[in-house]
Design an enzyme around this catalytic site. Structure first.
Site, short mmCIF file in Angstrom:
data_model
loop_
_atom_site.label_atom_id
_atom_site.label_comp_id
_atom_site.label_asym_id
_atom_site.label_seq_id
_atom_site.Cartn_x
_atom_site.Cartn_y
_atom_site.Cartn_z
N ARG A 57 26.40 -59.86 21.59
CA ARG A 57 25.36 -59.23 22.40
C ARG A 57 24.63 -60.32 23.17
O ARG A 57 24.39 -61.41 22.63
CB ARG A 57 24.36 -58.46 21.52
CG ARG A 57 24.86 -57.11 21.00
CD ARG A 57 24.97 -56.06 22.11
NE ARG A 57 25.41 -54.77 21.61
CZ ARG A 57 26.66 -54.33 21.62
NH1 ARG A 57 27.63 -55.09 22.10
NH2 ARG A 57 26.97 -53.12 21.15
N GLU A 116 21.64 -56.15 31.10
CA GLU A 116 22.89 -55.57 31.61
C GLU A 116 22.60 -54.28 32.38
O GLU A 116 21.80 -53.47 31.90
CB GLU A 116 23.85 -55.29 30.46
CG GLU A 116 24.33 -56.58 29.80
CD GLU A 116 25.36 -56.35 28.70
OE1 GLU A 116 25.80 -55.21 28.49
OE2 GLU A 116 25.72 -57.34 28.05
N HIS A 137 30.83 -56.65 30.41
CA HIS A 137 30.83 -56.01 29.09
C HIS A 137 32.08 -55.13 28.92
O HIS A 137 31.99 -53.93 28.71
CB HIS A 137 29.55 -55.18 28.89
CG HIS A 137 29.23 -54.94 27.44
ND1 HIS A 137 27.95 -54.94 26.94
CD2 HIS A 137 30.03 -54.69 26.36
CE1 HIS A 137 27.98 -54.70 25.64
NE2 HIS A 137 29.25 -54.54 25.27
N1 LIG Z 1 31.59 -57.15 24.06
C1 LIG Z 1 31.88 -55.96 23.63
O1 LIG Z 1 32.33 -55.09 24.37
C2 LIG Z 1 31.73 -55.65 22.16
C3 LIG Z 1 32.55 -54.69 21.58
C4 LIG Z 1 32.44 -54.44 20.23
C5 LIG Z 1 31.48 -55.11 19.49
N2 LIG Z 1 30.68 -56.02 20.07
C6 LIG Z 1 29.65 -56.72 19.27
O2 LIG Z 1 30.31 -57.38 18.22
C7 LIG Z 1 29.56 -57.18 17.04
C8 LIG Z 1 30.44 -57.38 15.84
O3 LIG Z 1 31.36 -56.30 15.70
P1 LIG Z 1 32.26 -56.21 14.36
O4 LIG Z 1 32.99 -54.93 14.43
O5 LIG Z 1 33.01 -57.48 14.16
O6 LIG Z 1 31.10 -56.08 13.28
P2 LIG Z 1 31.08 -56.61 11.78
O7 LIG Z 1 29.89 -55.99 11.16
O8 LIG Z 1 32.41 -56.43 11.16
O9 LIG Z 1 30.85 -58.20 11.97
C9 LIG Z 1 29.61 -58.80 12.23
C10 LIG Z 1 29.52 -60.02 11.33
O10 LIG Z 1 28.33 -60.76 11.67
C11 LIG Z 1 27.74 -61.20 10.47
N3 LIG Z 1 26.33 -61.50 10.66
C12 LIG Z 1 25.34 -60.62 10.94
N4 LIG Z 1 24.16 -61.29 11.02
C13 LIG Z 1 24.44 -62.59 10.79
C14 LIG Z 1 23.65 -63.76 10.74
N5 LIG Z 1 22.31 -63.71 10.93
N6 LIG Z 1 24.25 -64.94 10.49
C15 LIG Z 1 25.60 -65.00 10.29
N7 LIG Z 1 26.41 -63.92 10.32
C16 LIG Z 1 25.82 -62.74 10.57
C17 LIG Z 1 27.97 -60.05 9.49
O11 LIG Z 1 27.85 -60.49 8.15
C18 LIG Z 1 29.41 -59.66 9.85
O12 LIG Z 1 30.35 -60.39 9.11
C19 LIG Z 1 28.97 -55.78 17.21
O13 LIG Z 1 27.81 -55.59 16.43
C20 LIG Z 1 28.65 -55.75 18.68
O14 LIG Z 1 27.34 -56.24 18.91
C21 LIG Z 1 30.77 -56.30 21.40
#
Ligand SMILES: NC(=O)c1ccc[n+]([C@@H]2O[C@H](COP(=O)([O-])OP(=O)(O)OC[C@H]3O[C@@H](n4cnc5c(N)ncnc54)[C@H](O)[C@@H]3O)[C@@H](O)[C@H]2O)c1
Length: 324
Positions: free
Chosen positions: A237, A266, A285
């Site tokens: 994000r 965005e 995005h």
């Molecule tokens: N660019 C895009 O189009 C797009 C698409 C999908 C997801 N995303 C973003 O990617 C993120 C991750 O998606 P995912 O499916 O892998 O989720 P997920 O929950 O499987 O992975 C997120 C990881 O981040 C870790 N985390 C959270 N806070 C943390 C911190 N303070 N320090 C260290 N690690 C931390 C969590 O423990 C987890 O392992 C989503 O929340 C979203 O914001 C972006």
């Protein structure tokens, strides 16, 4: 009588037919104050909300007293006030898993296009500037066998590690709150603190959710720790990175380049300084934006809402603990 639902994202025809079979659907353009005012009666009666983007907070919930479930066509849910939903016992459904591999592909595309200057040199060739053999001014940097650091070793982080390790022979570092055994066993990933990851990585890749803890996790001080040859990739994000500090770091050579799928605001304003920098690859995005994956997300979001409003939630729920 079928439950009333507000739909604020258009769906493929077959999915819309499925939604209509279960619910009385009012389709609106978005969930802005103007839209809510225009369709106040429908918002008041709606038990479900399905779409993506826009803020779902206490103010909106106050206008939706019958609401029982929200279904977002995304995995990220930072635009929802989860505490407010919990208080009102409104279920929040999302679409993890279906988009994981596609977002990891996008991140790898950003790694390759920043390192090998793909978009910059594409413009250069099309502008008719390729008049003789290229020299060092147009060289890139290698990706294979370099070190890739992952911030956010979740579903997407793991899929990125797989590509980087098996496809490109890269060393994987990760920073996480818990040890990730699968990443360590399958991809030889090494857990380290944030400072070590920033100092040692050639590519720092962000797949973190936006939370209070991750907001501006990467600012001027963190960028200074990175190698001058390092590249920052953000597909988590936008606000995880302080964009002003990143712009400065890219201008003064603190870091080499950045590949960004997400921005603090965005759509990113057309006059944002970061867009003027040749060492930035900017995407609108599109992490999950393929025909197949966006269809899969919409399909899961429809199924999630049907499950939530019929009391049959088995997966994809952010706050399952609120169920009676
Ligand atoms: N660019 C895009 O189009 C797009 C698409 C999908 C997801 N995303 C973003 O990617 C993120 C991750 O998606 P995912 O499916 O892998 O989720 P997920 O929950 O499987 O992975 C997120 C990881 O981040 C870790 N985390 C959270 N806070 C943390 C911190 N303070 N320090 C260290 N690690 C931390 C969590 O423990 C987890 O392992 C989503 O929340 C979203 O914001 C972006």
């Amino acid at each position: 009588m079928k439950p009333a639902v507000i739909l604020y994202k258009s769906l493929p025809d077959d999915l819309r037919t499925k939604l209509d079979a279960h619910f009385t659907v009012t389709e609106v353009h978005d969930i802005s104050p103007e839209t809510i005012e225009k369709h106040a009666a429908q918002f008041e009666q709606a038990q479900g909300l399905l779409g993506s983007g826009g803020k779902v907070d206490g103010e909106l919930l106050a206008k939706m007293p019958a609401l029982r479930a929200c279904s977002t066509v995304s995995v990220g849910y930072d635009n929802f006030n989860v505490d407010a939903l919990n208080q009102r016992k409104v279920l929040l459904m999302h679409t993890p898993t279906v988009l994981t591999e596609t977002v990891a592909d996008t991140m790898m595309a950003l790694v390759l296009s920043t390192a090998r200057r793909v978009t910059e040199l594409d413009k250069w060739v099309k502008n008719g500037e390729w008049k003789k053999s290229i020299g060092p001014d147009h060289f890139g940097i290698d990706v294979h066998h370099k070190t890739l650091g992952i911030l956010g070793m979740g579903r997407i982080g793991l899929a990125l590690a797989q590509r980087a390790h098996f496809g490109f022979g890269m060393n994987i570092l990760y920073n996480a709150r818990r040890q990730h055994e699968e990443a360590e066993t399958r991809f030889g990933a090494r857990a380290c603190d944030l400072e070590t990851l920033l100092k040692e990585s050639d590519f720092v890749c962000i797949s973190l959710p936006l939370t209070e803890q991750t907001h501006h996790m990467i600012g001027a001080a963190q960028l200074k720790l990175m190698k001058p040859s390092a590249i920052l990739i953000n597909a988590g994000r936008g606000p995880v990175v302080d964009e002003q500090a990143l712009t400065a770091a890219l201008k003064d050579g603190t870091i080499h380049a950045a590949g960004l799928d997400v921005f603090e605001v965005e759509p990113v304003p057309a006059d944002a300084e970061i867009l003027t920098l040749p060492n930035v690859v900017a995407l609108p995005h599109i992490g999950s934006a393929t025909h197949e994956t966006r269809y899969g997300m919409a399909r899961d979001a429809v199924d999630n809402l049907i499950a939530a409003l019929s009391g049959k939630v088995e997966k994809n729920c952010v706050n399952p603990q609120i169920q009676g």
